[in-house]
Design an enzyme around this catalytic site. Structure first.
Site, PDB file in Angstrom:
ATOM      1  CG  ASP A 284       1.778   4.886   3.760  1.00  0.00           C
ATOM      2  OD1 ASP A 284       2.018   5.719   4.647  1.00  0.00           O
ATOM      3  OD2 ASP A 284       1.127   5.141   2.736  1.00  0.00           O
ATOM      4  NE  ARG A 286       1.496   8.371   3.573  1.00  0.00           N
ATOM      5  CZ  ARG A 286       1.324   8.586   2.265  1.00  0.00           C
ATOM      6  NH1 ARG A 286       1.191   9.813   1.812  1.00  0.00           N
ATOM      7  NH2 ARG A 286       1.283   7.580   1.416  1.00  0.00           N
TER       8      ARG A 286
END
Ligand SMILES: Nc1nc2c(ncn2[C@@H]2O[C@H](COP(=O)(O)OP(=O)(O)OP(=O)(O)O)[C@@H](O)[C@H]2O)c(=O)[nH]1
Ligand SMILES: [Zn+2]
Length: 352
Positions: A284, A286
């Site tokens: 991930d 983000r």
């Protein structure tokens, strides 16, 4: 002198350079993204000095190359290596068809920070994290940066300014407004859909939604994004108030092109996490600080957060938004998304 580019502007320019296939100068090294490099530029770079291919530790694990630096491997580029050789190391699409690329030798000595900065820049440009790095004097016209500056700028938090807002009646709620926010680092804009008039002094029903072109727009059956988006808007409509933040972090931050590369690997048998790793990314990528910053910017301090992802709750809490309640957001399974949902639960800690 206000007409000289700031650090944020220079980093933004460097990101655009890499996407176009133009090298940038980082700490006395030319750095060019393999994905966009031309063979003419490869030859010219090679003439200037000894080239090294910077890849992430994740990619190095798949390629069985030793990573001597934290998160980075500096692969020695043989004399006869051409652009297809570099591309095969950068892109895992054909790993299974052509498994033997080595033996690969990696550098252990010397300063790795230009290579680290170059990789961080390639990731932020949503390119494959594979960068050709050559020590050289700066040819005229290239963007010049210091490695520490790049790393600090990319780790920092961009300021988000409201740009425009307007009333936008939705199927889920007629009384809604769409707000556009623009970061000061040249990266993508983010959106907030405000439903009703949520009071600023109470916990707001909120959803941090990451863009998913395939799920949100096309109705892809491979993930739960589209149904989650609509379920969240419907719940806010029914409650009469809420804020849905639509964050332009396609593919958990790797961009749509890389997400399609990940899907191609998933078709070869890898799960969503393994596919990201083989491409050289973390599970991930983000930046969830943006969600907290936007809610604060809109005047909220507390949220009832609609999510199954405990990391989102933790990130909000660590960045100034108190999560008074986690509201689960469970959507139906189908035969295409069930493996994806299982992997999220097993590997990413989702509460499904
Ligand atoms: N890299 C990658 N991204 C994917 C894949 N499937 C979906 N995505 C992206 O994953 C993101 C899903 O985000 P969210 O639904 O907001 O987040 P979540 O972490 O699943 O958490 P909650 O839905 O809040 O429980 C979107 O950016 C999608 O584009 C995949 O297989 N690979
Ligand atoms: Zn999706």
């Amino acid at each position: 002198m206000s007409l000289i580019p700031t650090l944020a502007e220079t980093v933004s320019r460097a990101r655009a350079d890499l996407r176009m296939g133009l090298p940038v100068m980082i700490g006395g090294h030319l750095a060019a993204a393999v994905e966009t490099l031309s063979s003419a530029r490869l030859e010219d770079m090679r003439r200037l000095g000894r080239p090294v291919l910077a890849i992430t530790q994740r990619r190095a694990e798949t390629l069985k190359a030793r990573a001597y630096d934290d998160g980075l491997a500096r692969v020695q580029v043989p004399q006869d290596a051409d652009l297809p050789w570099l591309r095969a190391l950068a892109d895992p699409a054909n790993d299974l068809r052509t498994p033997m690329k080595g033996p690969l030798f990696t550098d252990r000595d010397g300063d790795p920070t230009p290579h680290m900065a170059a990789l961080a820049l390639a990731k932020s440009a949503q390119l494959l994290p594979a960068v050709l790095v050559v020590p050289a004097h700066a040819p005229a016209g290239l963007t010049v940066l210091a490695p520490g500056q790049v790393l600090a700028q990319l780790a920092g938090e961009a300021a988000l300014a409201p740009v425009a807002a307007a009333r936008l009646p939705l199927l889920s709620a007629e009384h809604s407004r769409l707000h556009i926010f623009r970061p000061d680092d040249g990266a993508a804009e983010h959106y907030a859909i405000e439903i009703g008039d949520p009071p600023r002094d109470q916990p707001v029903l909120a959803r941090l939604h990451s863009a998913c072109f395939t799920g949100d727009v096309l109705g892809s059956l491979k993930c739960d994004c589209g149904p989650q988006l609509h379920a969240a808007l419907d719940a806010m409509g029914q409650a009469g108030a809420g804020v849905l933040l639509y964050l332009n972090q396609e593919g958990r931050g790797i961009g749509l092109a890389n997400k399609m590369r990940a899907y191609d690997l998933q078709n070869q048998g890898f799960d969503t996490v393994e596919a990201n790793h083989r491409l050289g990314f973390e599970d991930d990528e983000r930046d969830f600080r943006i969600g907290a910053a936007l809610l604060k910017r809109m005047g909220f301090a507390q949220a009832r957060l609609m999510t199954n992802n405990p990391r989102k709750v933790a990130m909000m809490e660590n960045h100034g938004i108190e999560v008074t309640q986690r509201v689960p957001l469970i959507t139906p399974r189908n035969r295409f998304n069930t493996g994806y949902l299982d992997t999220k639960a097993e590997k990413s800690g989702h509460l499904l």
